[in-house]
Design a protein around this motif. Structure first.
Motif, PDB file in Angstrom:
ATOM      1  N   SER A 292       0.842  -1.198   0.000  1.00 28.39           N
ATOM      2  CA  SER A 292       0.000   0.000   0.000  1.00 28.39           C
ATOM      3  C   SER A 292       0.879   1.250   0.000  1.00 28.39           C
ATOM      4  N   PHE A 293       1.919   1.238   0.843  1.00 29.94           N
ATOM      5  CA  PHE A 293       2.849   2.367   0.866  1.00 29.94           C
ATOM      6  C   PHE A 293       3.610   2.499  -0.450  1.00 29.94           C
ATOM      7  N   PHE A 294       3.854   1.392  -1.126  1.00 32.83           N
ATOM      8  CA  PHE A 294       4.530   1.449  -2.429  1.00 32.83           C
ATOM      9  C   PHE A 294       3.645   2.099  -3.488  1.00 32.83           C
ATOM     10  N   GLY A 295       2.329   2.190  -3.217  1.00 34.01           N
ATOM     11  CA  GLY A 295       1.434   2.888  -4.138  1.00 34.01           C
ATOM     12  C   GLY A 295       0.638   1.996  -5.061  1.00 34.01           C
ATOM     13  N   TYR A 296       0.602   0.693  -4.811  1.00 31.46           N
ATOM     14  CA  TYR A 296      -0.134  -0.210  -5.692  1.00 31.46           C
ATOM     15  C   TYR A 296      -1.626  -0.191  -5.402  1.00 31.46           C
ATOM     16  N   ILE A 436      16.582  -6.071   1.607  1.00 29.97           N
ATOM     17  CA  ILE A 436      15.600  -4.980   1.723  1.00 29.97           C
ATOM     18  C   ILE A 436      16.303  -3.633   1.860  1.00 29.97           C
ATOM     19  N   ALA A 437      17.360  -3.584   2.670  1.00 35.06           N
ATOM     20  CA  ALA A 437      18.099  -2.334   2.854  1.00 35.06           C
ATOM     21  C   ALA A 437      18.727  -1.874   1.539  1.00 35.06           C
ATOM     22  N   LEU A 438      19.316  -2.810   0.789  1.00 32.46           N
ATOM     23  CA  LEU A 438      19.924  -2.447  -0.500  1.00 32.46           C
ATOM     24  C   LEU A 438      18.859  -2.028  -1.512  1.00 32.46           C
ATOM     25  N   GLY A 439      17.676  -2.666  -1.468  1.00 29.74           N
ATOM     26  CA  GLY A 439      16.577  -2.257  -2.342  1.00 29.74           C
ATOM     27  C   GLY A 439      16.155  -0.827  -2.058  1.00 29.74           C
ATOM     28  N   LEU A 440      16.123  -0.456  -0.783  1.00 29.94           N
ATOM     29  CA  LEU A 440      15.775   0.910  -0.417  1.00 29.94           C
ATOM     30  C   LEU A 440      16.836   1.896  -0.897  1.00 29.94           C
ATOM     31  N   VAL A 441      18.100   1.504  -0.809  1.00 24.00           N
ATOM     32  CA  VAL A 441      19.178   2.364  -1.292  1.00 24.00           C
ATOM     33  C   VAL A 441      19.018   2.598  -2.793  1.00 24.00           C
ATOM     34  N   LEU A 442      18.747   1.536  -3.547  1.00 23.98           N
ATOM     35  CA  LEU A 442      18.559   1.674  -5.001  1.00 23.98           C
ATOM     36  C   LEU A 442      17.373   2.574  -5.312  1.00 23.98           C
ATOM     37  N   LEU A 444      16.201   5.083  -3.425  1.00 25.68           N
ATOM     38  CA  LEU A 444      16.539   6.473  -3.118  1.00 25.68           C
ATOM     39  C   LEU A 444      17.490   7.078  -4.145  1.00 25.68           C
ATOM     40  N   PHE A 445      18.287   6.241  -4.771  1.00 24.03           N
ATOM     41  CA  PHE A 445      19.178   6.745  -5.833  1.00 24.03           C
ATOM     42  C   PHE A 445      18.499   6.748  -7.193  1.00 24.03           C
ATOM     43  N   LYS A 449      11.582   2.415  -9.286  1.00 31.08           N
ATOM     44  CA  LYS A 449      10.459   3.350  -9.201  1.00 31.08           C
ATOM     45  C   LYS A 449       9.174   2.604  -8.878  1.00 31.08           C
ATOM     46  N   PHE A 450       8.233   3.352  -8.268  1.00 29.12           N
ATOM     47  CA  PHE A 450       6.933   2.810  -7.908  1.00 29.12           C
ATOM     48  C   PHE A 450       5.841   3.672  -8.538  1.00 29.12           C
ATOM     49  N   PRO A 451       4.560   3.205  -8.535  1.00 28.63           N
ATOM     50  CA  PRO A 451       3.502   3.843  -9.321  1.00 28.63           C
ATOM     51  C   PRO A 451       3.358   5.355  -9.167  1.00 28.63           C
TER      52      PRO A 451
END
Length: 657
Positions: A292-296, A436-442, A444-445, A449-451
């Motif tokens: 939900s937070f990702f925007g789906y 998960i931490a590395l996914g968040l880093v990617l 932020l850089f 992208k999300f919806p």
């Protein structure tokens, strides 16, 4: 009950929730008698026997903010009888009360209340009366109630007797250890800073919720409404302060039902926290929150709820109208606050403080959410310093989505530990957190992208700083994948599975490879054979503070050496869901007349702890000798390694004497 009394009761209910229920207290005992005065009239007498140091308050409503007065409710259903006059009480002068800082009429030792009634129905034979009261000492207050069933002829009314079979009676009796030495040592309670920390975490959660798209734009709109609509700046300020106060009240009250559950059965929150099904449900819910937070998709409460609350606020107005405005905010902002509230709920119920920690967390959350509405009303020029709404709000939501994913694994891990499935061994859990931490880093850089993400121009310094912090966190986690001395990630103690729940071969299934016994009788026999004192360790597979003690305190050199060389450790897991053999399962009759089915190993040890130590929190430590005599005070969560070492050292010295 009028509005003033409703508010008065609400505030005090929250205060009661802030009292620690780790110890089971019953400072007031009630008895009653009846005397016939005439053919139709009777005098009912109610006697409160009050423990030393405690007070029960008068029936009179206090002036200002004070205790809940004692209240008798007489059940006169079908007009069977009527009250003659008011309920009398001892005539005493007011005394200064340290808790409420008022002069109040309060009873100590014993208080006698009387009420005359007149019967209207010749068939009436039993009267039901309920007394609700508040009892306090100089440090804390707890609510109480008692139900009287009074026979008009003075005969005793026997409650339906609960009977358990002889085998259950014998096995229940075996749980009583006859611990001696209580005259020398008193129980040591959990330090208050444990609850302060969860309050601060809740406060932090509320601050984060302020930075979401559902709440942040509401701040200037709501403050402007209060400061301009009334036409009176002073009245607008008062209304906005009241609005913030009601926001705090609403969120704090959400924890009250869990205290009611806790009072019915002291072990029920532990059963909830270690329930495999519940933890899996939380795991699924957190995954849903994350996406939900990702925007789906959006998670919202029914629109009719917010419309109804908004309509009431507009129609009623005034004091009550402001309350409904605060309730409307809570409902319409649910899509952003719900996942954060879910985190607080899940983390509290699957931790060791249960209802108490939930109250502290929810109160902190409500306070953080309420403060801006009050502060900006007091200093309206500050509104100009607020950043404008924009894409950064969605970035905050997505970051929270990654955090929800990481927290979801904690609940799956709890279920895995309790059932011993072996799905999320420590290294697997830490590996998933690194991903998960590395996914968040990617993200932020700008690599993911999300919806609802728009085009990213130049990366802001805040975005880069946050990305680097999470990258540093991922690097910190890497040693946790190894089988070295660096694998003990002390900053995260309690979140990943314990060190012994590992993919690598360990010499034992005990903390830090120490020798321990998970059965009381076996451990006692070994202590006698080795001639060593006992550390009785009430713990849990899903107990966060237990892991912190083992990985941050037990791991220190002095404490570790003391435990390994001088003590026999008996670790009793109160949340172990492994079934007892059928011939060892039984029913335990509680003091309140209810029956608890002892079916699992955890049921047995949790009940043993409650019976012998009047305590149902973990970790809980007891030092004793082979004759079950205490060697020191009992201990609980003690994060200071030096204090814990001194406690162990004193126990050993007493044993050697």
């Amino acid at each position: 009950m009028d509005i003033k009394k409703q508010l008065h009761f609400t505030i005090l209910a929250i205060c009661f929730s802030l009292v620690s229920f780790a110890q089971i207290l019953e400072p007031v005992k009630w008895t009653h008698s009846i005397e016939q005065i005439s053919e139709t009239d009777y005098d009912l007498t109610f006697v409160a026997s009050i423990d030393n140091g405690w007070y029960v308050y008068s029936q009179e409503e206090p002036d200002g903010f004070g205790p809940i007065p004692t209240l008798f409710t007489f059940n006169s259903a079908e007009n069977n009888y009527k009250l003659i006059g008011e309920t009398s009480e001892p005539k005493i002068a007011p005394k200064f009360d340290k808790v409420f800082e008022l002069d109040l009429k309060k009873f100590e030792g014993q208080a006698v209340f009387k009420q005359r009634i007149s019967t209207l129905n010749s068939e009436l034979d039993v009267i039901d009366v309920i007394v609700e009261y508040q009892t306090c000492n100089d440090e804390k207050c707890i609510p109480g109630d008692h139900t009287f069933k009074i026979s008009l002829d003075g005969s005793e009314i026997k409650e339906k007797e609960v009977v358990i079979d002889e085998r259950s009676q014998q096995l229940s009796s075996d749980l009583k250890l006859n611990i001696v030495g209580w005259d020398k040592y008193e129980a040591k309670t959990i330090k208050e800073k444990t609850n302060l920390s969860i309050f601060l975490l809740g406060f932090l959660g509320g601050l984060i919720a302020l930075l979401t798209p559902c709440v942040f734009p509401m701040i200037p709109l709501t403050v402007s409404f209060f400061t301009k609509s009334s036409g009176d700046s002073k009245k607008g300020l008062v209304n906005s302060l009241l609005y913030g106060f009601f926001i705090f009240i609403i969120y704090a009250l959400l924890s009250i039902p869990f205290h009611l559950l806790d009072s019915l059965d002291p072990g029920i929150l532990n059963n909830i926290s270690t329930n495999v099904t519940l933890n899996i449900i939380f795991f699924v819910i957190f995954i849903v929150f994350a996406f939900s937070f990702f925007g789906y998709y959006e998670l919202t409460l029914p629109q009719s709820w917010s419309a109804a609350m908004d309509s009431k606020a507009n129609k009623i107005g005034g004091f009550i109208g402001i309350f409904f405005m605060a309730l409307t905010l809570a409902i319409v902002s649910f899509s952003c606050t719900g996942p954060i509230l879910g985190t607080l709920l899940g983390s509290s119920l699957t931790a060791d403080g249960g209802a108490m920690q939930l109250t502290m967390g929810m109160s902190g959350f409500g306070l953080a959410l309420a403060l801006p509405f009050s502060l900006f009303a007091m200093f309206p020029k500050w509104l100009n310093s607020l950043p404008k709404s924009g894409g950064w709000l969605n970035t905050v939501k997505v970051v929270l989505g990654f955090v929800e994913l990481a927290l979801a694994l904690k609940f799956l891990s709890n279920a895995d530990l309790v059932e011993h499935w072996g799905l999320l061994k420590r290294e697997v859990f830490i590996g998933l957190w690194i991903i998960i931490a590395l996914g968040l880093v990617l993200y932020l850089f700008g690599k993911i992208k999300f919806p609802h993400d728009g085009p990213i121009g130049k990366l802001s310094k805040y975005r880069i700083t946050t990305a680097l912090l999470f990258l540093a966190f991922a690097i910190y986690l890497i040693p946790g994948l190894s089988n070295s001395k660096y694998s003990n990630l002390k900053l995260l103690s309690g979140f990943p599975p314990p060190l012994f729940y590992s993919l690598y071969d360990k010499t034992s299934e005990c903390p830090l490879d120490l020798n321990c016994y998970k059965d009381l009788d076996v451990g006692l026999a070994q202590a006698k054979q080795q001639g060593k004192p006992i550390l009785l360790d009430f713990t849990g597979w899903a107990c966060v503070n237990c892991r912190k003690m083992e990985e941050q305190v037990w791991s220190t050199t002095d404490v570790y050496d003391m435990l390994s060389e001088n003590y026999v450790i008996i670790s009793l897991y109160v949340d172990d869901k492994k079934l007892l053999p059928e011939d060892e399962q039984f029913q335990y009759l509680r003091q309140n007349g209810t029956v608890k089915d002892i079916e699992t190993i955890g049921d047995k040890w949790a009940t043993l702890q409650t019976i012998n130590f009047q305590n149902n929190s973990q970790p809980y430590y007891v030092l004793m000798d082979h004759n079950l005599e205490l060697l020191n005070t009992t201990n609980a969560y003690e994060p200071d390694a030096e204090d814990y070492y001194e406690w162990l050292k004193t126990g050993l010295e007493n044993f050697n004497k």
